[in-house]
Each structure stands twice: as structure tokens, then as C-alpha cells.
Design a protein around this motif. Structure first.
Motif, PDB file in Angstrom:
ATOM      1  N   VAL A  81     -90.403  68.683 -22.056  1.00 24.02           N
ATOM      2  CA  VAL A  81     -91.868  68.666 -22.097  1.00 24.02           C
ATOM      3  C   VAL A  81     -92.447  69.508 -23.231  1.00 24.02           C
ATOM      4  O   VAL A  81     -93.425  69.104 -23.874  1.00 24.02           O
ATOM      5  CB  VAL A  81     -92.494  69.088 -20.741  1.00 24.02           C
ATOM      6  N   ILE A  82     -91.862  70.680 -23.493  1.00 21.14           N
ATOM      7  CA  ILE A  82     -92.413  71.541 -24.539  1.00 21.14           C
ATOM      8  C   ILE A  82     -92.202  70.913 -25.913  1.00 21.14           C
ATOM      9  O   ILE A  82     -93.140  70.769 -26.696  1.00 21.14           O
ATOM     10  CB  ILE A  82     -91.782  72.950 -24.477  1.00 21.14           C
ATOM     11  N   ALA A  83     -90.957  70.532 -26.215  1.00 24.54           N
ATOM     12  CA  ALA A  83     -90.650  69.968 -27.531  1.00 24.54           C
ATOM     13  C   ALA A  83     -91.430  68.684 -27.787  1.00 24.54           C
ATOM     14  O   ALA A  83     -92.004  68.490 -28.864  1.00 24.54           O
ATOM     15  CB  ALA A  83     -89.148  69.700 -27.639  1.00 24.54           C
ATOM     16  N   ILE A  84     -91.452  67.803 -26.806  1.00 24.24           N
ATOM     17  CA  ILE A  84     -92.123  66.509 -26.970  1.00 24.24           C
ATOM     18  C   ILE A  84     -93.633  66.695 -27.132  1.00 24.24           C
ATOM     19  O   ILE A  84     -94.268  66.041 -27.974  1.00 24.24           O
ATOM     20  CB  ILE A  84     -91.786  65.581 -25.787  1.00 24.24           C
ATOM     21  N   THR A  85     -94.210  67.600 -26.357  1.00 25.67           N
ATOM     22  CA  THR A  85     -95.643  67.852 -26.476  1.00 25.67           C
ATOM     23  C   THR A  85     -95.974  68.440 -27.846  1.00 25.67           C
ATOM     24  O   THR A  85     -96.979  68.057 -28.464  1.00 25.67           O
ATOM     25  CB  THR A  85     -96.125  68.795 -25.356  1.00 25.67           C
ATOM     26  N   MET A  86     -95.138  69.356 -28.330  1.00 26.08           N
ATOM     27  CA  MET A  86     -95.372  69.909 -29.665  1.00 26.08           C
ATOM     28  C   MET A  86     -95.392  68.794 -30.710  1.00 26.08           C
ATOM     29  O   MET A  86     -96.289  68.745 -31.561  1.00 26.08           O
ATOM     30  CB  MET A  86     -94.287  70.940 -30.009  1.00 26.08           C
ATOM     31  N   LYS A  87     -94.420  67.907 -30.651  1.00 25.89           N
ATOM     32  CA  LYS A  87     -94.320  66.846 -31.651  1.00 25.89           C
ATOM     33  C   LYS A  87     -95.478  65.859 -31.563  1.00 25.89           C
ATOM     34  O   LYS A  87     -96.043  65.441 -32.585  1.00 25.89           O
ATOM     35  CB  LYS A  87     -92.985  66.103 -31.495  1.00 25.89           C
ATOM     36  N   LEU A  88     -95.860  65.485 -30.349  1.00 26.28           N
ATOM     37  CA  LEU A  88     -96.921  64.492 -30.189  1.00 26.28           C
ATOM     38  C   LEU A  88     -98.304  65.062 -30.499  1.00 26.28           C
ATOM     39  O   LEU A  88     -99.176  64.350 -30.991  1.00 26.28           O
ATOM     40  CB  LEU A  88     -96.877  63.908 -28.775  1.00 26.28           C
ATOM     41  N   GLU A  89     -98.496  66.345 -30.221  1.00 23.77           N
ATOM     42  CA  GLU A  89     -99.783  66.969 -30.515  1.00 23.77           C
ATOM     43  C   GLU A  89     -99.906  67.388 -31.981  1.00 23.77           C
ATOM     44  O   GLU A  89    -101.007  67.486 -32.513  1.00 23.77           O
ATOM     45  CB  GLU A  89     -99.995  68.193 -29.607  1.00 23.77           C
TER      46      GLU A  89
END
Length: 290
Positions: free
Chosen positions: A130-138
Motif C-alpha cells: 500500500v505505501i509503495a503503490i500509493t507513493m507511485k500513483l500519487e
């Protein structure tokens, strides 16, 4: 079997869950999952009759939850930062506190790196991703790496990254060990931080269904913060940002570990929406402008 309208089934189920020390709101999540309705459609159809098939499935799901199975495992996902993430027994179920960690990180990172587009970020102990994916998408311009010691957790994280179309570099290994020779601008981690002594006071929904390796840690929950704080100086660029999620009451201790590792930089403890010390950030100054 008696026919019930959806609102009748929902009211009965909410009371049933409360009588068994479970959250009443879980009834809505389970019924929406079984009927396949989003929240808007669900409330528009509350006065419609529930089919016999759906009523039976609803009863089974309620009993599973009463017996301790997390709602997220029954429905197969959890919402995080406005997106749906697949979860299972191999990963920690995302908590709202981690959304705050990301929110406060972005607030600082956007100030620190306002002139830099290609920020190098890493999420250590990624779990469901969740952290890595959210960083990339945001922040699509960021280059994001994620690590985990668990092959099973990484498989779940990769599945989430694929379904959400997030380009992440995943690597397996213990803490920063698989990142040898690499440096980052942003480091985030939500590691296991619960002391083993807390096990007996915790809900069986957590202790019997979420991986203990993602929950508990030695040295009263602090060992991984100590190890990472010792490893981080070799892996951080300047300017840089380090962020940890911590257990309530651990903030100042973790901050002291970072202050020891980065004595000339600014470290602060941030409290969450519930007033608990939940995040520790360390901002690394740009040595070239000192």
C-alpha cells in the motif's frame, strides 16, 4: 426461509454482530460484498427483497466474522487512500494510521523536493504494497522501490501493483540488506512494532489471522527501528526524508534512534488524528548548501 428486505437484514445483522462484540458496520461491508452493490446503489435498494441465495451467503459471512475471521479476508480487499487493495493471510491489513503517514510524508516531500521531479523512494517491509503503490500513483514521476522478507507478501504486493497499474521495483530481503549500494531521497517504513508481551491482550481477529512476522518485534517492538536507523546513513541522499510509523508510546524512543544516526538533522514526532504518537520524521539537510 423468511423473505427479508435488505434494510431488515442489515438491521438484524448489525445487532447480531454487536451482541458478539463485533463492529456493526461490518454488516454493511459484508452485505454490499455479497450483493455486489456499491454504496450508492446499496442504499437505493435497501427496500428491495434480499434473494434467498444472498441471504444464505450473508449468514455464512456473518458467522465467519463472529468466529474471528477479519471482514477484509472475507471480502478479499481493503480500501486505502481511495483505492482497493487485495489482502489475505500473508499480509497485514492496511490501517488508517498508515494513510496519515503517507499524507504527512507528501507534505514534507513536496516542500523538500519542489525542484526535483525524479525522486527516488523506498518502502521497506511493504507487505500488501500500500505505501509503495500509493507513493507511485500519487507521484507518478517518482521512482519507487519496495522490499519485504516474505515471498508471499511480495506476491500479494505485486498483484496489487499490477491491478492498480503501478510500476514498482520489488526486491526480497531483510530490511535494507537487498538495497546494498543504493541511495534514496525518501525512505518510508511501517515495520512490525508490537511487543510480544501484548499478544494476550489483542483480539483474535488480529492474532489468529494476520502474520505475526508483520505484527510483533523483539526489544519491546523496537529492534527493527534500531537496525534500520543504524543502516540508513549509508542509503540516504541529501536532501532527504525518512518516515516511520510507530506504535503508540514509541515515538520519542524511535526519534532518539534517528537523532543518534543523524545528529545534525531535524527529527520530529507527529501525532495521529486520535492524539497518539504515530509517526517519526527525519528531514536531512542538503550538505551542499550549508
Amino acid at each position: 426461509m423468511e423473505k427479508l428486505k435488505m434494510y431488515e437484514a442489515l438491521n438484524w445483522a448489525s445487532s447480531y454482530l454487536e451482541d458478539h462484540d463485533r463492529e456493526a458496520f461490518a454488516a454493511e461491508l459484508l452485505l454490499r460484498h455479497i450483493t455486489g452493490l456499491n454504496r450508492t446503489s446499496f442504499f437505493m435498494e435497501l427496500r428491495e427483497e434480499l434473494s434467498e441465495e444472498h441471504l444464505k451467503a450473508f449468514g455464512i459471512a456473518l458467522d465467519q466474522h463472529v468466529q474471528g475471521v477479519p471482514v477484509q479476508h472475507i471480502i478479499g480487499h481493503e480500501e486505502f487512500y481511495g483505492r482497493r487493495f487485495h489482502v489475505n493471510r500473508d499480509v497485514l491489513i492496511p490501517r488508517p494510521e498508515t494513510e496519515e503517514l503517507i499524507f504527512y510524508m507528501f507534505d514534507r516531500a513536496d516542500r523538500i523536493f519542489k525542484k526535483k521531479k525524479k525522486v527516488l523512494a523506498v518502502d521497506v517491509g511493504t507487505g500488501s504494497g500500500v505505501i509503495a503503490i500509493t507513493m507511485k500513483l500519487e507521484r507518478p514521476d517518482w521512482q519507487v522501490t519496495a522490499t519485504d522478507l516474505s515471498q508471499a507478501a511480495l506476491a500479494t504486493a505485486k498483484k496489487n501493483a499490477q491491478s492498480l497499474e503501478a510500476e514498482i521495483e520489488f526486491t526480497e530481503g531483510d530490511l535494507l540488506q537487498p538495497l546494498e549500494g543504493k541511495k534514496f531521497d525518501v525512505f518510508l517504513s511501517n515495520p512490525p512494532y508490537i511487543p510480544h508481551s501484548d499478544f494476550s491482550t489483542m483480539s483474535e481477529i488480529v492474532t489468529e489471522h494476520e502474520p505475526h512476522s508483520a505484527l510483533f518485534a523483539d526489544e519491546e517492538g523496537l529492534i527493527l527501528y534500531r537496525k534500520m536507523s543504524e543502516q540508513l546513513p549509508a542509503h540516504m541522499n541529501r536532501p532527504g526524508l525518512i518516515g516511520f510509523e510507530v506504535g503508540a508510546g514509541q515515538g520519542e524512543t524511535v526519534a532518539a534512534l534517528l537523532r543518534k544516526a543523524f545528529p545534525d538533522d531535524h527529527t520530529e514526532v507527529i501525532y495521529d488524528i486520535n492524539g497518539k504518537d504515530r509517526m517519526v520524521f527525519c528531514e536531512l539537510t542538503d550538505s551542499s548548501v550549508e
